[in-house]
Design a protein around this motif. Structure first.
Motif, PDB file in Angstrom:
ATOM      1  N   UNK A   1       0.825  -1.203   0.000  1.00  0.00           N
ATOM      2  CA  UNK A   1       0.000   0.000   0.000  1.00  0.00           C
ATOM      3  C   UNK A   1       0.862   1.256   0.000  1.00  0.00           C
ATOM      4  N   UNK A   2       1.954   1.255   0.784  1.00  0.00           N
ATOM      5  CA  UNK A   2       2.823   2.427   0.838  1.00  0.00           C
ATOM      6  C   UNK A   2       3.453   2.703  -0.524  1.00  0.00           C
ATOM      7  N   UNK A   3       3.880   1.654  -1.205  1.00  0.00           N
ATOM      8  CA  UNK A   3       4.468   1.863  -2.532  1.00  0.00           C
ATOM      9  C   UNK A   3       3.442   2.453  -3.495  1.00  0.00           C
ATOM     10  N   UNK A   4       2.215   2.031  -3.374  1.00  0.00           N
ATOM     11  CA  UNK A   4       1.152   2.575  -4.216  1.00  0.00           C
ATOM     12  C   UNK A   4       0.922   4.051  -3.912  1.00  0.00           C
ATOM     13  N   UNK A   5       0.902   4.415  -2.629  1.00  0.00           N
ATOM     14  CA  UNK A   5       0.624   5.797  -2.250  1.00  0.00           C
ATOM     15  C   UNK A   5       1.799   6.736  -2.469  1.00  0.00           C
ATOM     16  N   UNK A   6       3.012   6.188  -2.481  1.00  0.00           N
ATOM     17  CA  UNK A   6       4.194   7.048  -2.555  1.00  0.00           C
ATOM     18  C   UNK A   6       4.873   7.035  -3.913  1.00  0.00           C
ATOM     19  N   UNK A   7       4.360   6.243  -4.843  1.00  0.00           N
ATOM     20  CA  UNK A   7       5.016   6.113  -6.144  1.00  0.00           C
ATOM     21  C   UNK A   7       5.153   7.462  -6.847  1.00  0.00           C
ATOM     22  N   UNK A   8       4.126   8.284  -6.774  1.00  0.00           N
ATOM     23  CA  UNK A   8       4.156   9.563  -7.488  1.00  0.00           C
ATOM     24  C   UNK A   8       5.160  10.544  -6.899  1.00  0.00           C
ATOM     25  N   UNK A   9       5.586  10.292  -5.672  1.00  0.00           N
ATOM     26  CA  UNK A   9       6.500  11.214  -5.001  1.00  0.00           C
ATOM     27  C   UNK A   9       7.961  10.796  -5.114  1.00  0.00           C
ATOM     28  N   UNK A  10       8.220   9.636  -5.668  1.00  0.00           N
ATOM     29  CA  UNK A  10       9.598   9.183  -5.809  1.00  0.00           C
ATOM     30  C   UNK A  10      10.233   8.707  -4.526  1.00  0.00           C
ATOM     31  N   UNK A  11       9.419   8.412  -3.515  1.00  0.00           N
ATOM     32  CA  UNK A  11       9.966   7.916  -2.251  1.00  0.00           C
ATOM     33  C   UNK A  11      10.353   6.446  -2.383  1.00  0.00           C
TER      34      UNK A  11
END
Length: 298
Positions: free
Chosen positions: A156-166
């Motif tokens: 879930x974190x990868x899905x939510x943070x993908x657009x931010x490059x984290x």
């Protein structure tokens, strides 16, 4: 992009106009009210907004009436004005944690002002809500990482943070992080579980039955994860002047404060009466006397 600004899904005391009698929406209100949902009309409206057909609405209402968290049913939770994607098996970010996010945002802005490309880490990130709030604050030049031991949370974190490059890592607390981050973390958020093990059974069924225990259980007194994070952060992960921020309850604040100070961090407690939120903030010793522990955004 799955993280964007939307109205909050959390019910509010002000209810919409009553739906027409006999309509699918009215039927949804009746079912939710019978299931014990206090804000049945608000929840029915949210579910109706997510459903493309009356049949879909009926299915969503059935899930909610069975005790599934509203956020898991609609597939998102509002946090700091962002839509955070969530679903079965992941901890739902709480609105009170927005206070911790405000403190962390201030800390990261101050870190950027002191040095180029500071490192920020969201440890025990769950869905990545805190990391997303930091990234969305448009702080230029920060390097953002998040980590969790739970593989479901990491997805879930990868899905939510993908657009931010984290970068999102999986592992047990600091074991998940790349070794090159040692001694470089300027801002470390760690929204660790702090419910005492013996009190898990007292939680609402939505949390007790639908969120992972690892995201709730803080050990015998609820502070075991805080002690470990403080000790390991101070032992080599925080940069000089780096800040560790955690959430806890008001009654546990003194214990968390003692744990931070025992680890060698300069620490203080911050409270928000409006949201009943309590945070403990610790700073790694630094030769720079100008470095201070940040207060919450107004």
């Amino acid at each position: 992009m799955t993280t964007r600004r939307v109205p909050a899904p959390s019910p509010t005391p002000a209810s919409p106009a009553s739906p027409a009698e006999g309509s699918p929406l009215a039927a949804a209100v009746v079912r939710l009210r019978a299931a014990g949902c206090v804000f049945a009309e608000d929840e029915a409206a949210l579910l109706a907004a997510e459903a493309a057909t009356p049949q879909e609405l009926d299915a969503l209402v059935a899930l909610r009436a069975s005790g599934r968290p509203l956020e898991h049913v609609v597939g998102w939770a509002e946090f700091c004005g962002l839509r955070i994607a969530v679903g079965p098996g992941v901890f739902v970010p709480r609105r009170r944690t927005e206070f911790l996010a405000g403190l962390a945002r201030r800390a990261l802005r101050e870190a950027v002002a002191r040095a180029p490309r500071p490192v920020a880490v969201d440890l025990g990130c769950g869905s990545g809500a805190l990391a997303a709030a930091l990234a969305a604050d448009a702080v230029p030049g920060a390097e953002l990482h998040a980590a969790d031991v739970d593989p479901v949370a990491v997805q879930w974190a990868r899905r939510n943070l993908a657009a931010f490059g984290a970068r999102v890592h999986q592992g047990d607390l600091f074991d998940a992080l790349p070794s090159e981050l040692r001694g470089r973390i300027a801002v470390l958020t760690a929204n660790m579980p702090y419910v005492p093990s013996g009190e898990i059974g007292l939680l609402p069924s939505e949390a007790r039955d639908h969120e992972p225990r690892v995201a709730l259980d803080g050990g015998p007194d609820g502070l075991a994860p805080h002690r470990r994070v403080a000790a390991e952060a101070a032992a080599g992960w925080l940069a000089p002047g780096g800040v560790l921020l955690v959430e806890t309850s008001d009654r546990q604040a003194a214990g968390a404060l003692a744990a931070f100070r025992s680890a060698g961090l300069a620490a203080r407690v911050e409270r928000c009466t409006e949201t009943d939120a309590t945070a403990v903030i610790g700073t790694q010793p630094s030769e720079n006397p100008a470095i201070r522990i940040p207060r919450a955004d107004p």
